[in-house]
Design a protein around this motif. Structure first.
Motif, PDB file in Angstrom:
ATOM      1  N   ASP A 163      24.249 -28.718 -32.900  1.00 17.65           N
ATOM      2  CA  ASP A 163      24.779 -28.803 -31.430  1.00 17.65           C
ATOM      3  C   ASP A 163      24.389 -27.408 -30.733  1.00 17.65           C
ATOM      4  O   ASP A 163      24.743 -26.497 -30.768  1.00 17.65           O
ATOM      5  N   GLY A 166      27.264 -25.335 -29.972  1.00 21.13           N
ATOM      6  CA  GLY A 166      28.173 -24.578 -31.057  1.00 21.13           C
ATOM      7  C   GLY A 166      29.557 -25.240 -30.940  1.00 21.13           C
ATOM      8  O   GLY A 166      29.665 -26.266 -30.975  1.00 21.13           O
ATOM      9  N   GLU A 171      34.414 -28.570 -30.099  1.00 13.07           N
ATOM     10  CA  GLU A 171      34.226 -29.831 -30.916  1.00 13.07           C
ATOM     11  C   GLU A 171      33.175 -29.470 -32.064  1.00 13.07           C
ATOM     12  O   GLU A 171      32.316 -28.920 -31.911  1.00 13.07           O
TER      13      GLU A 171
END
Ligand SMILES: [Ca+2]
Ligand SMILES: [Ca+2]
Length: 482
Positions: A163, A166, A171
């Motif tokens: 992601d 990060g 999340e």
């Protein structure tokens, strides 16, 4: 052998004209200002349509230097720019987190506007040691970013999807949620695919592939190769190229056309483009052949031998480390060898990828044999091809005939690739010099700057800024003085 690892490319008026222009330009420029993969677009052509980029800067006085970010001590990957961030691979000699010490491969994320460090993913070295994961070489893959997801290959031969936010989005994205480090400076893994475990790859010295995407699939070279004896191929059944589903990380197809014929390693990185109306993945492989596949199915369409039949490894027969460039149905690529093997004869080809079968003869558009061993990827535009070689020569060739218009001696080894932008060709060398030449059939040098240490990478343009790393620093270069 070692150290080869990265090598290692608008307008609006009437609706009809817009469509034509968009289709034509889309081939080699992402068009939105970001630079989300090696080469910018899946065809890997080292060309950008960005304008008003600096031709001169000075890293000592900071003229036109927007910011500088510190990296490890060796940085072979090329930066990519997406989502307001810059991502680059390096090693762990600039230890940012004492909990993650020792020799590791590192992927770092910086804020694009000011170079502030955001987060990193680190990978301990493989237990097998230098045969598969050479000390201090770091992450040599150039990442691919699509939307909020970043893909790259670690020094451990693992393909990772991260992601880009990060844990700063608070999340933990999954399916992978077992991260041990979940701070603001740590990486959020979405999935991973271990090419050593899953497809039996035995990477020679280092895994370095830079992922490329089309539709639901990403494509990677496995780096499968010889062991340290340089005689045995421990894993002759492992594929050279794999296709993974980008959402799940599951294997979709694989191909091994090379088997026990790997000359050394497999460090070229695949390209994707429409050739003769067929969406193809083009992969340069360890036996010195280039192969084209139907992207969705992995069906092999053609193969082309880049070595003269009477050539002999390692004296005159070469491997393929450069990335194939796809431009108007033609594949451009030069062969060469690991830099540790030094200089030698090379070959540059234009290949007609619309042909089928063994196209070594039928697909030959032209062959340029005045090039030396090369690990550089080509830039193609306006009927010209720029390609460099490890002996330090930049060649300007006719794209249709291969005729040489001019060459320029950089007087140092070249690992990176010529980059064409705003009517200028930029190329860096091992002495840390970046030369700027005028784009055209007439040879004209415009500038030369030194970056302070060896430049192994290639200029990357994004949102009005040029990015380039030397061994240990990432520079953002822009016209800051008027
Ligand atoms: Ca997250
Ligand atoms: Ca996660």
């Amino acid at each position: 052998m070692r150290l080869t690892f990265h090598k290692p490319s608008a307008a609006f008026a009437l609706v009809a004209l817009m469509c034509v222009a968009a289709a034509r330009l889309a081939a080699s420029d992402p068009g939105k200002g970001d630079w989300p993969m090696w080469g910018g677009t899946p065809d890997r052509n080292q060309v950008s349509n960005m304008k008003n980029v600096p031709t001169e800067w000075d890293v000592k006085t900071k003229k036109n230097i927007k910011w500088v970010a510190e990296l490890g001590s060796q940085s072979y990957g090329n930066p990519v720019v997406a989502g307001g961030m810059v991502f680059v691979g390096t090693n762990n000699e600039l230890m940012r987190d004492p909990k993650q010490g020792g020799d590791r491969g590192v992927l770092m994320a910086f804020r694009e506007s000011d170079g502030q460090f955001l987060w990193q993913q680190t990978h301990p070295k493989l237990e097998a040691g230098r045969a598969n994961d050479w000390p201090f070489q770091g992450v040599a893959s150039s990442p691919l970013v699509e939307g909020e997801i970043l893909y790259y290959v670690s020094n451990r031969g693992v393909v990772l999807a991260l992601d880009i936010q990060g844990f700063r989005d608070n999340e933990n994205d999954g399916p992978f949620k077992d991260e041990k480090l979940t701070g603001q400076n740590d990486a959020d893994v979405i999935w991973s695919f271990d090419m050593i475990e899953e497809v039996g790859s035995y990477p020679h010295n280092l895994s370095n592939s830079s992922p490329v995407v089309t539709g639901d699939l990403i494509f990677l070279s496995t780096s499968n190769g010889q062991d340290e004896s340089h005689v045995h191929i421990p894993s002759p059944r492992a594929p050279s190229i794999i296709a993974l589903n980008k959402s799940t990380g599951k294997l979709v197809w694989e191909d091994n056309s090379v088997e026990e014929r790997i000359l050394h390693g497999q460090w070229s990185t695949p390209s994707v483009g429409t050739i003769g109306g067929v969406l193809q993945v083009v992969s340069a492989q360890g036996d010195g052949w280039v192969r084209g596949y139907e992207a969705q199915t992995g069906k092999k369409l053609w193969e082309f031998d880049t070595n003269p039949k009477d050539s002999v490894w390692p004296r005159t027969r070469n491997e393929l480390i450069a990335t194939p460039v796809i431009y108007q149905d033609v594949v451009y690529i030069a062969n060469g060898q690991d830099p540790e093997h030094g200089e030698g004869v090379g070959h540059m080809y234009a290949i007609d990828g619309t042909k089928r079968g063994d196209i070594t003869k039928t697909g030959l558009v032209w062959h340029f044999d005045k090039i030396r061993r090369s690990i550089s990827t080509a830039a193609v535009a306006d009927g010209l091809v720029y390609v460099s070689d490890f002996s330090g020569y930049l060649h300007c060739l006719d794209a249709k005939t291969g005729q040489e218009y001019w060459n320029h001696d950089l007087l140092a080894a070249v690992w990176g690739s010529p980059f064409l932008i705003d009517g200028k060709v930029y190329l860096g060398d091992e002495d840390g010099d970046i030369v700027v030449m005028a784009h055209g059939k007439e040879k004209k040098q415009l500038a030369e700057m030194n970056m302070g240490s060896a430049v192994y990478g290639t200029i990357v343009p994004a949102n009005g800024v040029l990015f380039i790393n030397n061994r240990s620093q990432l520079f953002a270069i822009a016209n800051t003085t008027k």
